[in-house]
Scaffold this active site. Structure first.
Site, PDB file in Angstrom:
ATOM      1  N   ASP A 183     129.832 -34.817  26.402  1.00  0.00           N
ATOM      2  CA  ASP A 183     128.678 -34.203  27.061  1.00  0.00           C
ATOM      3  C   ASP A 183     127.853 -33.525  25.964  1.00  0.00           C
ATOM      4  O   ASP A 183     128.415 -33.016  25.001  1.00  0.00           O
ATOM      5  CB  ASP A 183     129.177 -33.186  28.092  1.00  0.00           C
ATOM      6  CG  ASP A 183     128.044 -32.379  28.684  1.00  0.00           C
ATOM      7  OD1 ASP A 183     127.088 -32.989  29.191  1.00  0.00           O
ATOM      8  OD2 ASP A 183     128.102 -31.136  28.624  1.00  0.00           O
TER       9      ASP A 183
ATOM     10  N   ASP B  75     132.092 -29.464  29.626  1.00  0.00           N
ATOM     11  CA  ASP B  75     132.251 -28.018  29.852  1.00  0.00           C
ATOM     12  C   ASP B  75     131.708 -27.543  31.190  1.00  0.00           C
ATOM     13  O   ASP B  75     131.964 -26.418  31.590  1.00  0.00           O
ATOM     14  CB  ASP B  75     131.541 -27.243  28.730  1.00  0.00           C
ATOM     15  CG  ASP B  75     130.023 -27.333  28.849  1.00  0.00           C
ATOM     16  OD1 ASP B  75     129.527 -28.452  29.117  1.00  0.00           O
ATOM     17  OD2 ASP B  75     129.336 -26.308  28.697  1.00  0.00           O
TER      18      ASP B  75
ATOM     19  N   ASP C 145     130.551 -32.015  34.936  1.00  0.00           N
ATOM     20  CA  ASP C 145     131.427 -32.867  34.104  1.00  0.00           C
ATOM     21  C   ASP C 145     132.794 -33.079  34.762  1.00  0.00           C
ATOM     22  O   ASP C 145     133.552 -33.958  34.345  1.00  0.00           O
ATOM     23  CB  ASP C 145     131.651 -32.221  32.722  1.00  0.00           C
ATOM     24  CG  ASP C 145     130.362 -32.079  31.928  1.00  0.00           C
ATOM     25  OD1 ASP C 145     129.509 -32.978  32.045  1.00  0.00           O
ATOM     26  OD2 ASP C 145     130.212 -31.080  31.212  1.00  0.00           O
TER      27      ASP C 145
END
Length: 351
Positions: free
Chosen positions: A46, A245, A249
């Site tokens: 990410d 995080d 996600d």
């Protein structure tokens, strides 16, 4: 003939591996995660909060003809104040830093993957990406061209419109963490493909991707599509680790073969992951892969030596070689030798 060493070979190595991880701020929740991680060939990262600081700052304000910079920033801060998005926080922080006043908005709505809608003094306003403006039928003038130039520099352009017309573009940049590029290189050195996932527009994402040296950039991904991207990679036969995080996600972390959460991330992400990086440092994700590979290598060494030891020792103790070579082992030495095989395996695991 009891092969104690075979029974000790795996659990002791796994125990030491998870212990070493914990010493270095890598919390491994299960033995399965540690075992699976060595076979990973693709890592999905990410962008915001994982590769980057997750604390964007305002870098450029491009007002329209009828507005000034301070007025625009005040309006932008009012619209973004109720939002929890990191880009919104950057605008509010910049407004506070300049000591600008603010007012409460009404009818606030956050639109997933697009931006926000709100009313101020009975006037409707929009704040978000280009797609949101186009869907609302706002005339963009020459702002997309300016936004492209900002995106090429790795900045995220946010469009602001009121009463159906464009007001300005505010550029926000989220700088990479100091160790991100090094972590990407570490993954690539281990033969792992690095994929960057982000909801940012393609130009911005590719600029950050070039800066960090990732293999592939997947941009303009809606929160619900992150999990789909991981599933597509798995459908191609890839073994995928996901590092993230945020709340959005969590599905991707759960879907991946091994999910790694940044320690400073949300509780949902940490709960969904198999491994937690307590120091919030992406280099620890690469270290986790190295730790897994070292653990599996150690297990194979242990199994090999335990197996060979028993293949040689059991026939010798049973007197198989006595008729041919007059070789035998007394029961006392046999008992000591059996214990020694366990000592050897445990010593190798503790290494």
């Amino acid at each position: 003939s009891c092969p104690c060493a075979l029974g000790l070979a795996t659990p002791v190595a796994i125990m030491v591996g998870t212990g070493k991880g914990a010493e270095n701020g890598i919390l491994i929740k299960s033995a399965e995660a540690l075992e699976t991680l060595h076979s990973i060939d693709t890592v999905v990262l990410d962008k915001t909060g994982t590769l980057t600081q997750g604390k964007p700052v305002v870098t450029d304000i491009l007002p329209g003809d009828e507005t000034d910079e301070a007025g625009l920033l005040t309006l932008a801060a009012c619209l973004e104040a109720p939002s929890e998005h990191p880009l919104a926080t950057a605008i509010v922080d910049e407004s506070r830093r300049r000591g600008l006043s603010s007012a409460a908005v009404t009818d606030f709505t956050a639109v997933h993957g697009r931006g926000v809608r709100a009313s101020l003094k009975a006037h409707p306003f929009l704040a978000g990406n280009q797609a949101m403006m186009e869907e609302a039928g706002v005339s963009l003038d020459d702002f997309p061209q300016k936004a492209e130039e900002l995106a090429a520099q790795g900045k995220t352009p946010l469009y602001f419109a009121g009463d159906g017309r464009m007001l300005s573009v505010v550029a926000v940049a989220d700088t990479p963490k100091p160790t991100s590029a090094e972590a990407v290189r570490a993954f690539q050195a281990m033969g792992i493909d690095v994929v960057m996932l982000t909801g940012d527009n393609r130009r911005t994402a590719e600029a950050v991707g070039r800066q960090l040296g990732v293999n592939r950039v997947v941009a303009e991904v809606l929160p619900q599509d992150k999990e789909k991207t991981v599933a597509e990679l798995q459908a191609q036969g890839k073994r995928v680790a996901m590092v993230g995080d945020g709340i959005n996600d969590a599905p991707a972390l759960a879907r991946s073969d091994v999910g790694l959460a940044i320690g400073a991330g949300t509780d949902v992400a940490i709960e969904s992951a198999d491994i937690v990086l307590m120091k919030s440092d992406l280099l620890d994700a690469a270290a986790a892969v190295e730790l897994s590979r070292a653990t599996i290598r150690n297990i194979k060494e242990n199994l090999f030596w335990a197996f060979i030891y028993n293949i040689i020792g059991i026939p010798l103790a049973a007197g198989v070689w006595y008729p041919l070579f007059q070789l035998q082992l007394s029961p006392m030495f046999g008992a000591a030798a059996m214990s020694l095989s366990s000592v050897c395996v445990v010593s190798n695991a503790l290494r």
